[in-house]
Design a protein around this motif. Structure first.
Motif, PDB file in Angstrom:
ATOM      1  N   SER A 294       0.765  -1.330   0.026  1.00 39.56           N
ATOM      2  CA  SER A 294      -0.030  -0.012   0.181  1.00 39.56           C
ATOM      3  C   SER A 294       0.737   1.372  -0.243  1.00 39.56           C
ATOM      4  CB  SER A 294      -0.888   0.121   1.173  1.00 39.56           C
ATOM      5  OG  SER A 294      -0.459   0.085   2.411  1.00 39.56           O
ATOM      6  N   ASP A 295       2.108   1.158   0.570  1.00 36.34           N
ATOM      7  CA  ASP A 295       2.821   2.330   0.381  1.00 36.34           C
ATOM      8  C   ASP A 295       3.429   2.815  -0.887  1.00 36.34           C
ATOM      9  OD1 ASP A 295       2.929   2.764   3.429  1.00 36.34           O
ATOM     10  OD2 ASP A 295       4.827   1.099   3.443  1.00 36.34           O
TER      11      ASP A 295
ATOM     12  N   GLN B 275      -0.898   3.069  -2.976  1.00 34.54           N
ATOM     13  CA  GLN B 275      -2.167   3.761  -2.535  1.00 34.54           C
ATOM     14  C   GLN B 275      -1.769   5.147  -2.279  1.00 34.54           C
ATOM     15  OE1 GLN B 275      -3.993   1.531   0.332  1.00 34.54           O
ATOM     16  NE2 GLN B 275      -4.663  -0.205  -0.941  1.00 34.54           N
ATOM     17  N   GLN B 276      -0.653   5.663  -2.480  1.00 35.44           N
ATOM     18  CA  GLN B 276      -0.568   7.332  -2.154  1.00 35.44           C
ATOM     19  C   GLN B 276      -0.829   8.007  -3.443  1.00 35.44           C
ATOM     20  OE1 GLN B 276       3.099   8.441   0.055  1.00 35.44           O
ATOM     21  NE2 GLN B 276       3.642   6.333   0.301  1.00 35.44           N
ATOM     22  N   THR B 277      -1.195   9.229  -3.202  1.00 30.47           N
ATOM     23  CA  THR B 277      -1.422  10.099  -4.059  1.00 30.47           C
ATOM     24  C   THR B 277      -0.247  10.223  -5.110  1.00 30.47           C
ATOM     25  OG1 THR B 277      -2.922  11.235  -2.696  1.00 30.47           O
ATOM     26  CG2 THR B 277      -2.266  12.543  -4.762  1.00 30.47           C
ATOM     27  N   TYR B 278       0.633  10.214  -4.675  1.00 30.51           N
ATOM     28  CA  TYR B 278       1.855  10.734  -5.629  1.00 30.51           C
ATOM     29  C   TYR B 278       2.834   9.259  -5.424  1.00 30.51           C
ATOM     30  CZ  TYR B 278       0.895  15.500  -5.741  1.00 30.51           C
ATOM     31  OH  TYR B 278       0.092  16.567  -6.003  1.00 30.51           O
TER      32      TYR B 278
ATOM     33  N   PRO C 252       5.871   7.366  -4.583  1.00 29.85           N
ATOM     34  CA  PRO C 252       7.093   7.642  -3.713  1.00 29.85           C
ATOM     35  C   PRO C 252       8.426   7.387  -4.472  1.00 29.85           C
ATOM     36  CG  PRO C 252       5.946   5.748  -3.037  1.00 29.85           C
ATOM     37  CD  PRO C 252       5.095   6.176  -4.398  1.00 29.85           C
TER      38      PRO C 252
ATOM     39  N   ARG D  78       2.569  11.026 -10.677  1.00 32.74           N
ATOM     40  CA  ARG D  78       1.290  10.341  -9.997  1.00 32.74           C
ATOM     41  C   ARG D  78       0.821   9.352 -11.366  1.00 32.74           C
ATOM     42  NH1 ARG D  78      -4.388  12.910  -7.792  1.00 32.74           N
ATOM     43  NH2 ARG D  78      -5.587  10.729  -7.818  1.00 32.74           N
TER      44      ARG D  78
ATOM     45  N   THR E 216       0.894  15.590  -0.718  1.00 32.03           N
ATOM     46  CA  THR E 216       0.894  14.483   0.285  1.00 32.03           C
ATOM     47  C   THR E 216       2.367  14.761   0.949  1.00 32.03           C
ATOM     48  OG1 THR E 216       1.798  12.856  -1.274  1.00 32.03           O
ATOM     49  CG2 THR E 216      -0.604  12.923  -1.068  1.00 32.03           C
ATOM     50  N   ARG E 217       2.256  14.356   2.105  1.00 28.05           N
ATOM     51  CA  ARG E 217       3.469  14.490   2.819  1.00 28.05           C
ATOM     52  C   ARG E 217       4.761  13.506   2.274  1.00 28.05           C
ATOM     53  NH1 ARG E 217       3.381  12.360   8.896  1.00 28.05           N
ATOM     54  NH2 ARG E 217       5.446  11.514   8.935  1.00 28.05           N
TER      55      ARG E 217
ATOM     56  N   LEU F 137       7.991  11.468   1.398  1.00 28.24           N
ATOM     57  CA  LEU F 137       8.915  10.390   2.084  1.00 28.24           C
ATOM     58  C   LEU F 137      10.274  10.893   2.395  1.00 28.24           C
ATOM     59  CD1 LEU F 137       7.540   7.520  -0.254  1.00 28.24           C
ATOM     60  CD2 LEU F 137       7.125   7.650   2.211  1.00 28.24           C
TER      61      LEU F 137
END
Length: 451
Positions: free
Chosen positions: A111-112, A115-118, A120, A230, A433-434, A436
């Motif tokens: 999921s890391d 499922q993130q918006t951008y 990583p 993205r 998004t925050r 990484l």
């Protein structure tokens, strides 16, 4: 902070090495990519039921057997220094071996990644080996690098291949073939064709004038500006609506689904950048040309058979004319790449070699480039841990405006991995998004295996 631990690095050679003295000379399409990075694509899988150590050994063994068919990928690039001070390149199938890396991403789950918006970037980039290697460096570096990265609940299989050796079609042909061997096939359903295609009356190896490795090594490398990525997902239904809208606006059924989709993205990017109406913007599509030659090159042809199709318009024209008009110009540009035009390009290149390099400092401003294809068999790859659930690309050849096309997980859908400035992505209506943390890479053991 994500931590990537490299457990081991092995050298994987072809199992039988039946043709140890085989040389494959590079074509114009191959040579013009010498200054670029390789092709990097990887697949995300849920964690397999069998013990991962057994899976790693299985992957290494099946890779070795697959290299029996794809001998160039177990070799190296080699050069010939000619008496007239030109240089020629060829693939030396010397079975020096491919690189296989086993790594662990501590604390990273599927999921890391998906499922993130951008995307990583720092994390995903560390899932690939041979990062930062240009194609001409294949004289000393492996032409193929595979990295198997363990996740908390899954695995990532990343593959890096020298772009002077093959294009996207051949890349996925290799991946699909490795998958077949992994599933117990003794032979391939579509064995690769190693013989390269040259223009008639071409003397090969093709000499390159004034080509000096020292000039390449010290060539200017400009740092990338801050970028984000993205993955945009388009369902089959949404693509069909875009295609219908584009064709309705021009009153004809000329626009393909992909042309409508890429035109939609170009319009969105130009609007998000808030360009002055008189500023020029370009869009380049990398098209496969196997089917455009007479007779056509088979899909199993192992090598490069690609050409860039470029369009340039003013930003105001793109926005004012709209989807149908832009898609029609794209359709016409692609259609112009006939066999006659392709042959003319190759003849001109032979007389005046120019090397393609797609970076933010070498391309025109406000340039967008679309590569890869929704037709590739991405989700049919099963190495013993089930089918993949996502595909991601590595850091190679990334710049502000790069768009990588993948088939979606659901049939008929398409995913576009867009690499753009944060400001442009925000203009698409996205939210931040925050970020990484920095990725650390620790090496614990190095081994040299399957020979």
């Amino acid at each position: 902070m994500a931590s990537i631990r490299v457990i081991s690095t092995s050298t994987i050679c072809a199992a039988s090495n039946k043709e140890p003295n085989l040389r494959i000379h590079l074509t114009t399409w191959d040579l013009e990519l010498l200054l670029q990075d390789g092709i990097q694509k990887g697949l995300v899988f849920y964690k397999p039921k069998p013990d991962h150590e057994n899976l790693i050994h299985h992957l290494q063994t099946s890779l070795s057997r697959t290299l029996d068919f794809f001998l160039p990928l177990a070799g190296r690039l080699a050069t010939i220094e000619n008496v007239d001070e030109t240089t020629s390149f060829f693939l030396d199938c010397n079975n020096s071996g491919a690189e296989f890396v086993h790594a662990v991403a501590d604390g990273v789950s599927v999921s890391d990644i998906i499922q993130q918006t951008y995307v990583p970037d720092l994390m995903v980039n560390s899932f690939f080996s041979l990062n930062g290697i240009r194609n001409y460096e294949g004289t000393s570096k492996p032409l193929l690098g595979v990295q198997f990265t363990e996740l908390v609940d899954g695995v990532f299989i990343g593959c890096s291949i020298n772009h002077a050796a093959l294009d996207g079609t051949s890349f996925w042909h290799f991946f699909n073939s490795w998958s077949e061997i992994s599933r117990g096939f003794d032979s391939l359903s579509k064995p690769p064709i190693l013989q390269r295609w040259f223009l008639r009356d071409t003397d090969y190896p093709i000499p390159i004038p004034f080509f000096k490795n020292e000039q390449l090594i010290h060539s200017k490398v400009v740092p990338l500006p801050p970028l984000q990525q993205r993955v945009f997902h388009f369902t089959a239904e949404s693509i069909a609506k875009l295609k219908a809208k584009a064709n309705a606006s021009i009153g004809a059924e000329k626009i393909s689904s992909l042309q409508a989709l890429l035109s939609h993205l170009w319009l969105s990017a130009v609007r998000s950048k808030r360009l002055d109406p008189d500023q020029e913007t370009s869009f380049r599509i990398i098209i496969g040309v196997r089917s455009r030659l007479q007779p056509p090159l088979p899909q199993q042809y192992l090598g490069n058979a690609i050409q860039g199709a470029d369009m340039t318009m003013k930003a105001g024209e793109v926005l004012e004319q709209g989807l149908g008009y832009v898609a029609l110009q794209m359709n016409k540009t692609v259609a112009m790449h006939t066999e006659e035009k392709l042959r003319s390009y190759l003849e001109c290149w032979r007389e005046n070699p120019k090397f393609a390099i797609e970076t933010h400092d070498s391309l025109p401003r406000n340039c967008f480039l679309a590569s890869s294809s929704p037709r590739y068999n991405v989700y049919g790859n099963d190495f013993g841990c089930g089918r993949p659930i996502a595909v991601r690309s590595g850091p190679a050849n990334k710049f502000d405006g790069k768009m990588t096309i993948f088939p979606g997980l659901k049939e008929g859908s398409v995913d576009i991995e867009a690499c753009l400035s944060p400001e442009t992505l925000q203009g698409f209506g996205l939210w931040k998004t925050r970020p990484l943390g920095r990725v650390s890479i620790k090496r614990t053991r190095r081994s040299h295996g399957v020979k």
